[in-house]
Write a protein that holds these residues in place. Structure first.
Motif, mmCIF file in Angstrom:
data_model
loop_
_atom_site.group_PDB
_atom_site.id
_atom_site.type_symbol
_atom_site.label_atom_id
_atom_site.label_comp_id
_atom_site.label_asym_id
_atom_site.label_seq_id
_atom_site.Cartn_x
_atom_site.Cartn_y
_atom_site.Cartn_z
ATOM 1 N N ILE A 13 0.833 -1.206 0.000
ATOM 2 C CA ILE A 13 0.000 0.000 0.000
ATOM 3 C C ILE A 13 0.874 1.266 0.000
ATOM 4 O O ILE A 13 0.665 2.172 -0.808
ATOM 5 C CB ILE A 13 -0.973 -0.018 1.207
ATOM 6 C CG1 ILE A 13 -1.908 -1.249 1.132
ATOM 7 C CG2 ILE A 13 -1.777 1.271 1.282
ATOM 8 C CD1 ILE A 13 -2.829 -1.315 -0.070
ATOM 9 N N PRO A 310 -11.103 -0.863 4.016
ATOM 10 C CA PRO A 310 -9.930 -0.052 4.365
ATOM 11 C C PRO A 310 -10.298 1.402 4.693
ATOM 12 O O PRO A 310 -11.386 1.867 4.369
ATOM 13 C CB PRO A 310 -9.070 -0.117 3.102
ATOM 14 C CG PRO A 310 -10.009 -0.480 1.997
ATOM 15 C CD PRO A 310 -11.114 -1.286 2.605
ATOM 16 N N HIS A 327 -6.446 -3.022 5.147
ATOM 17 C CA HIS A 327 -6.942 -3.812 4.012
ATOM 18 C C HIS A 327 -7.152 -5.287 4.336
ATOM 19 O O HIS A 327 -7.492 -6.083 3.460
ATOM 20 C CB HIS A 327 -5.988 -3.657 2.816
ATOM 21 C CG HIS A 327 -5.971 -2.279 2.250
ATOM 22 N ND1 HIS A 327 -5.337 -1.222 2.873
ATOM 23 C CD2 HIS A 327 -6.533 -1.764 1.136
ATOM 24 C CE1 HIS A 327 -5.503 -0.136 2.154
ATOM 25 N NE2 HIS A 327 -6.227 -0.432 1.100
ATOM 26 N N GLY A 331 -5.380 -6.941 0.872
ATOM 27 C CA GLY A 331 -4.538 -5.788 0.520
ATOM 28 C C GLY A 331 -3.847 -5.909 -0.816
ATOM 29 O O GLY A 331 -3.591 -4.896 -1.475
#
Ligand SMILES: Cc1cc2nc3c(=O)[nH]c(=O)nc-3n(C[C@H](O)[C@H](O)[C@H](O)COP(=O)(O)OP(=O)(O)OC[C@H]3O[C@@H](n4cnc5c(N)ncnc54)[C@H](O)[C@@H]3O)c2cc1C
Length: 365
Positions: A13, A310, A327, A331
């Motif tokens: 991320i 998220p 997440h 994710g």
């Protein structure tokens, strides 16, 4: 925009957020307390779909769909730029003996996804190594898996090549700096790092950092263990999932089998119990694995959040501070859409999807 942005946490991320932002802002600094990409983003299985997509809210579905369409081009772009191939491997996915098959099929029709019931004999024809005794199957064509350790390696290489990005590894952030009523940087072991905007993308650790501001972010570590086999390249043509356990084929014949779901704080120690349980599931799914050697066994900490939705957007009452975290189990699949939406919000561009369901506002204690 000539802004300097500090990104706290270099998992998938943080890295993809930095990659997107680098094209839009002046300077981007990524701080990670360890090496970037070595936590959950390395440990995950890399299925480019939620495990049971029909069980999630429309908020997760919206991010998943955008990302699934985008993954092949992301993989190609990173490979072309860095020479490291994230191996987006489209194999399709069989779910076996589900309890909620009807819900899955209704969802697929509503969402126009290529998921359908197949005769169990067709599943055995397609995956001859499948264990005996399964009675029902549904199949979704087009589902891919990404070789996530290579994805993060490739993202790191792409960022290192950008003149306006700095990666600061082994640089732990301990808190935030305020100036003139807004967040203006972070405190690190090496001193203060000034920033116009700070992005918190510290995975399972994000809640601890927000706690330093007296805010409760319901993100907690959820341990997941996986095991790895090495088989012939054509051993498993498709991903398969039964009773919550799945097998993922990589292109070179590595087979990942996961995963456990454990609430054990920040402990990441792989355990013998999990190894035995995962191996038993692997053999039930694919009996030939009985004679295969387990060549890897590890654990990672998912950033668990309520319903897996998220947090993407500004932190209310703390101008200059933003979240892109929480997440949970998805994710890797959700990263492209989450990081694009995040970049749109920070730069004031038209957002790719409605940002309301992910807004931290109203979801922090
Ligand atoms: C076993 C398992 C299987 C999974 N399978 C899948 C799957 O098939 N598909 C899927 O989509 N998802 C899967 N996931 C989930 C996915 O891996 C995560 O949701 C995703 O990796 C989260 O990325 P992240 O960048 O938020 O967190 P992370 O990758 O954990 O990155 C957070 C980073 O922040 C850094 N950090 C933390 N605190 C600080 C601090 N104070 N200062 C500086 N840096 C800090 C950490 O060092 C770390 O590098 C799986 C996860 C596990 C564990």
């Amino acid at each position: 925009m000539s802004k300097q942005v500090v990104v706290v946490g270099g998992g998938v991320i943080g890295l993809l957020t930095a990659f997107n932002l680098a094209a839009k802002v002046g300077q981007v600094v990524v701080c990670d307390q360890g090496e970037v990409g070595r936590e959950s983003s390395w440990a995950g299985g890399g299925i480019v779909s939620p495990l049971y997509p029909w069980r999630y809210s429309p908020a997760v579905t919206a991010l998943a769909h955008w990302s699934q369409d985008f993954y092949p081009q992301l993989g190609e772009r990173l490979f072309a730029t860095t020479g490291i191939d994230p191996e987006v491997h489209t194999t399709g996915l069989y779910w076996l003996d589900l309890d909620d098959e009807a819900e899955a099929l209704a969802w697929a029709e509503r969402e126009r996804r290529p998921l359908s019931a197949v005769d169990i004999s067709a599943a055995y024809d397609a995956v001859p190594v499948l264990g005996p005794g399964f009675k029902h199957a549904i199949y979704m064509a087009g589902v891919a898996n990404v070789r996530n350790p290579r994805l993060v390696k490739s993202l790191k290489a792409a960022l290192l090549a950008l003149p306006n990005v700095t990666l600061r590894e082994h640089c732990q952030v301990s808190g935030f700096v305020h100036e003139n009523g807004r967040v203006a940087g972070v405190r690190t072991a090496d001193g203060v790092l000034k920033a116009d905007e700070v992005v918190l993308s510290a995975g399972a650790w994000s809640g601890d950092l927000l706690h330093t501001l007296g805010l409760e972010l319901p993100v907690e570590p959820v341990k997941g263990q996986m095991i790895l086999f090495k088989c012939a390249e054509d051993f498993l043509p498709s991903m398969v999932l039964a009773k919550g356990r799945y097998a993922i084929p990589r292109r070179d014949g590595h087979i990942l089998v996961g995963s456990t779901l454990e609430h054990a704080g920040y402990d990441k120690t792989p355990t013998e119990d999990a190894l035995a349980s995962l191996r038993a599931s692997a053999i039930e799914l694919l009996p030939e694995l009985k004679d295969a050697t387990v060549v890897g066994h590890w654990a990672g900490l998912r950033p668990g959040s309520p319903e897996g939705i998220p947090y993407i957007g500004p932190v209310p009452g703390h101008d200059g501070l933003w979240l892109n975290c929480g997440h949970y189990r998805n994710g890797l699949v959700l990263a492209p859409a989450s990081c694009q939406l995040f970049t749109d919000l920070l730069t004031g561009a038209e957002p790719i999807i409605d940002p309301a369901p992910y807004a931290p506002d109203g979801r922090l204690g």
